[in-house]
Scaffold this motif. Structure first.
Motif, mmCIF file in Angstrom:
data_model
loop_
_atom_site.group_PDB
_atom_site.id
_atom_site.type_symbol
_atom_site.label_atom_id
_atom_site.label_comp_id
_atom_site.label_asym_id
_atom_site.label_seq_id
_atom_site.Cartn_x
_atom_site.Cartn_y
_atom_site.Cartn_z
ATOM 1 N N ILE A 22 0.839 -1.210 0.000
ATOM 2 C CA ILE A 22 0.000 0.000 0.000
ATOM 3 C C ILE A 22 0.869 1.253 0.000
ATOM 4 C CG2 ILE A 22 -1.676 1.310 1.341
ATOM 5 C CD1 ILE A 22 -2.804 -1.383 2.316
ATOM 6 N N HIS A 23 1.936 1.220 0.784
ATOM 7 C CA HIS A 23 2.836 2.385 0.852
ATOM 8 C C HIS A 23 3.486 2.654 -0.496
ATOM 9 C CE1 HIS A 23 5.674 5.263 2.392
ATOM 10 N NE2 HIS A 23 6.691 4.524 1.994
ATOM 11 N N TRP A 24 3.967 1.607 -1.162
ATOM 12 C CA TRP A 24 4.590 1.785 -2.482
ATOM 13 C C TRP A 24 3.581 2.272 -3.510
ATOM 14 C CZ3 TRP A 24 7.317 -3.610 -1.959
ATOM 15 C CH2 TRP A 24 8.427 -3.471 -1.125
ATOM 16 N N MET A 25 2.355 1.760 -3.429
ATOM 17 C CA MET A 25 1.318 2.214 -4.361
ATOM 18 C C MET A 25 1.043 3.702 -4.173
ATOM 19 S SD MET A 25 -2.703 1.214 -4.449
ATOM 20 C CE MET A 25 -2.927 2.251 -2.996
ATOM 21 N N GLN A 26 0.925 4.132 -2.931
ATOM 22 C CA GLN A 26 0.641 5.539 -2.672
ATOM 23 C C GLN A 26 1.812 6.436 -3.057
ATOM 24 O OE1 GLN A 26 -0.551 5.578 1.443
ATOM 25 N NE2 GLN A 26 -2.653 4.972 0.977
ATOM 26 N N ARG A 27 3.036 5.969 -2.859
ATOM 27 C CA ARG A 27 4.201 6.737 -3.307
ATOM 28 C C ARG A 27 4.206 6.882 -4.824
ATOM 29 N NH1 ARG A 27 9.859 4.987 -0.968
ATOM 30 N NH2 ARG A 27 10.387 6.724 -2.351
ATOM 31 N N ALA A 28 3.847 5.782 -5.525
ATOM 32 C CA ALA A 28 3.794 5.847 -6.991
ATOM 33 C C ALA A 28 2.717 6.819 -7.445
ATOM 34 C CB ALA A 28 3.540 4.454 -7.565
#
Length: 340
Positions: free
Chosen positions: A113-119
């Motif tokens: 989820i964190h990587w998705m939101q950063r992207a």
């Protein structure tokens, strides 16, 4: 669109992170209450069943920090109440394995989820950066167009001053024609081009052009009607030759057909014939002089019109109009762009 905007706004309340931790606590307590309520219905071996959604929703809505906070609280509650069953933190057989699996699962969920939101955040920042650049480019483009138009007008003014010092009538006429063409291009420069190189719609472009030409001539007694088939478009770089040809046709009508301030009517008709556009400026003025042969005529205006028509991949003709006046015909392929 609304879904995309919502996803781009995540995590929520970035400027007030405490809200995320309060929500995470609330979701954890709700998951605990649901787990107690469903206890008799859930078979043994599912201590984390209602806690996973609390962790995922907390992380998804409010980011990594609240997600980790919810994961720790949920792990503690599951360990204390549904693994040891006594409110303590004892290590029965398999407890370490269960907690390790729980920790691995929630860690992967939070990381994804964190990587998705950063992207998403990087994409949003890049889109905003590109929009700023696009707005700046459009502003610079319009400023360039404004300066080009002003420079053309200035050159026309300089040539007008130079014309006064020339005594030869032919030279005066040539300079006057050049000044008129420069002024025409200068007036139309701002509307002919756009920053995105969009095509021009003829039913909007030609009435404006006709009004500009008639107003510039200063003959209030001459009217001009424009009849254009809808949805006909021109590439921007084709608009300049078309504008100059029409300017030449209208200038000839005003100079010869409506000489000495005579009044009358002119019309510009635009039709699509197959894969060609035909533009016909006509008038009910005095018409062509007796014995005038348009095919054999070699005036500068006609040569310019024919040359520009050839650049468009088409042709230009001048003929008598029935029952009186003259009519010009410009025909060229629809898809033609002189820069192609």
């Amino acid at each position: 669109m609304r879904t995309n905007r919502f996803l781009e706004s995540l995590p929520l309340a970035r400027d007030r992170p405490w809200i995320g931790y309060i929500v995470a606590l609330g979701l954890t307590l709700m998951a605990l209450a649901v787990r107690f309520a469903l206890g008799p219905l859930i078979p043994p071996g599912f201590p984390f069943l209602t806690f996973f959604p609390a962790v995922i929703v907390s992380c998804f809505l409010y980011g990594r920090g609240p997600g980790i906070f919810a994961a720790i609280l949920c792990g503690v509650f599951a360990w204390s109440f549904f693994i040891t069953h006594d409110g303590g933190f004892g290590f029965a057989r398999g407890t370490a394995v269960a907690m390790a699996l729980y920790g691995g699962v929630v860690a992967i969920d939070i990381a994804l989820i964190h990587w998705m939101q950063r992207a998403n955040r990087r994409l949003l920042d890049e889109r905003q950066r590109r929009q700023v650049l696009a707005d700046r480019s459009e502003l610079l483009f319009h400023e360039l167009q404004h300066r080009v138009a002003n420079n053309l007008q200035m050159i026309g003014a300089v040539l007008s001053l130079q014309r006064r010092t020339v005594s030869d009538p032919a030279a005066q006429q040539a300079i006057g024609d050049a000044v008129a063409k420069l002024q025409t291009i200068g007036r139309l420069q701002r509307q002919l081009y756009s920053a995105d190189n969009a095509h021009l719609t003829l039913d909007r472009f030609l009435p404006e052009l006709a009004t500009e030409l008639i107003d510039a001539a200063g003959q209030a007694g001459v009217t001009c009607a424009v009849e254009v088939e809808p949805d006909l478009q021109l590439p921007p770089n084709s608009a300049v030759p078309v504008a100059l040809i029409l300017a030449e046709a209208v200038a000839n009508a005003l100079e010869h057909g409506f000489a000495d301030g005579a009044s009358g009517a002119s019309q510009i008709r635009v039709v699509r014939i197959g894969d060609h556009i035909r533009i016909e400026p006509a008038d009910d003025g005095a018409g062509l002089p007796a014995g005038f042969d348009p095919h054999a005529a070699d005036s500068l205006g006609l040569r310019i019109a024919r040359t520009l028509a050839e650049q468009l991949g088409g042709g230009f003709t001048l003929a008598a109009n029935a029952p009186r006046g003259a009519v010009s015909r410009l025909s060229f392929p629809i898809a033609t762009d002189p820069d192609d």
